[in-house]
Design a protein around this motif. Structure first.
Motif, PDB file in Angstrom:
ATOM      1  N   LYS A 148      30.433 -61.256  31.657  1.00 48.19           N
ATOM      2  CA  LYS A 148      30.778 -61.228  30.232  1.00 48.19           C
ATOM      3  C   LYS A 148      31.335 -59.863  29.847  1.00 48.19           C
ATOM      4  N   SER A 149      30.719 -58.808  30.362  1.00 52.46           N
ATOM      5  CA  SER A 149      31.156 -57.459  30.014  1.00 52.46           C
ATOM      6  C   SER A 149      32.535 -57.139  30.578  1.00 52.46           C
ATOM      7  N   LEU A 150      32.922 -57.831  31.666  1.00 54.97           N
ATOM      8  CA  LEU A 150      34.234 -57.600  32.259  1.00 54.97           C
ATOM      9  C   LEU A 150      35.335 -58.383  31.546  1.00 54.97           C
ATOM     10  N   SER A 151      34.949 -59.396  30.776  1.00 53.85           N
ATOM     11  CA  SER A 151      35.926 -60.313  30.198  1.00 53.85           C
ATOM     12  C   SER A 151      36.872 -59.638  29.213  1.00 53.85           C
ATOM     13  N   SER A 152      36.330 -58.865  28.296  1.00 51.26           N
ATOM     14  CA  SER A 152      37.169 -58.288  27.245  1.00 51.26           C
ATOM     15  C   SER A 152      38.128 -57.213  27.751  1.00 51.26           C
ATOM     16  N   PRO A 153      37.656 -56.210  28.510  1.00 52.37           N
ATOM     17  CA  PRO A 153      38.597 -55.172  28.954  1.00 52.37           C
ATOM     18  C   PRO A 153      39.568 -55.641  30.028  1.00 52.37           C
ATOM     19  N   PHE A 154      39.218 -56.711  30.734  1.00 46.14           N
ATOM     20  CA  PHE A 154      40.064 -57.185  31.830  1.00 46.14           C
ATOM     21  C   PHE A 154      40.417 -58.658  31.610  1.00 46.14           C
ATOM     22  N   ALA A 155      41.151 -58.915  30.534  1.00 45.51           N
ATOM     23  CA  ALA A 155      41.442 -60.293  30.138  1.00 45.51           C
ATOM     24  C   ALA A 155      42.247 -61.054  31.188  1.00 45.51           C
ATOM     25  N   ALA A 156      43.033 -60.343  31.986  1.00 46.09           N
ATOM     26  CA  ALA A 156      43.881 -61.014  32.980  1.00 46.09           C
ATOM     27  C   ALA A 156      43.098 -61.463  34.206  1.00 46.09           C
ATOM     28  N   ALA A 157      41.934 -60.881  34.422  1.00 47.48           N
ATOM     29  CA  ALA A 157      41.162 -61.180  35.633  1.00 47.48           C
ATOM     30  C   ALA A 157      40.344 -62.452  35.455  1.00 47.48           C
TER      31      ALA A 157
END
Length: 213
Positions: A148-157
């Motif tokens: 979840k924490s990776l979702s916002s800063p790395f939207a393309a991943a």
């Protein structure tokens, strides 16, 4: 050269789960793959952890229609090349090195799903055009809160979490917007393969195929 995202995403979205398997007998591998296909799980990752893993990949590639068979635990350029020659449609690694990326650029028709478990690793892979990633080891590396924490800063991943996934927690991961599928060994574990429990494998595959996406 960027990742072959289109080809890899087609494999990742063929079903909610990619079966991650340790198998050494090509004959059993074929019967196992057939059971998975009947149950609705075409994505099959054979990890290179047994002496005959490449032979198992070749046997499935040659004789199981509809199977999207790939090689897992690929660590070197040599293993990547051998996996391609065996008939792999994709390659999975627990991490990423320059050597593996070079192999992926050489064999673009067989895309690499590299592992990442930290923001820095995700950033490095995005920087070179890799947007479809394996989140490994999923549960020990932080599970759904980390993803979840990776979702916002790395939207393309978009990720395939693997490691500690089972029927009881798979939907928690699949509900996340940055998860395309999960990888799991519970559908066809070592005991089920050894005892040739094809009926049980097919049933667990049906349960996995019915998970939310």
């Amino acid at each position: 050269m960027a990742q072959n995202t289109e080809r890899l995403e087609a494999i990742m979205t063929a079903a909610p789960v990619i079966a991650v398997l340790i198998v050494n007998d090509p004959h059993k591998a074929v019967a196992m793959a057939q059971a998975l296909i009947r149950g609705g799980i075409p994505g099959i990752e054979i990890t290179l952890r047994t002496p005959n893993a490449l032979d198992c990949i070749k046997a499935i590639s040659d004789s199981v229609e509809g199977a999207l068979v790939g090689a897992g635990t690929v660590l070197t350029h040599h293993q990547y090349e051998a996996a391609v020659k065996a008939g792999s449609t994709f390659v999975v690694s627990p991490g990423a090195t320059d050597n593996l990326i070079a192999a992926a650029e050489e064999f673009t028709q067989v895309p690499l799903l590299p592992g990442a478990s930290s923001p820095s690793e995700v950033m490095k892979l995005l920087e070179i055009g890799y947007e479809r990633l394996k989140f490994f080891p999923a549960v020990p590396a932080g599970g759904t809160p980390m993803l979840k924490s990776l979702s916002s800063p790395f939207a393309a991943a978009k990720f395939c979490p693997t490691g500690g996934i089972h029927i009881g927690n798979a939907n928690d991961f699949l509900a996340l917007p940055n998860v395309l599928c999960v990888g799991g060994s519970w559908i066809a574990d070592a005991r089920a393969i050894e005892t040739e429990d094809w009926v049980g494998i097919e049933q667990r595959a049906r349960e996995a195929a019915a998970l939310i996406v």
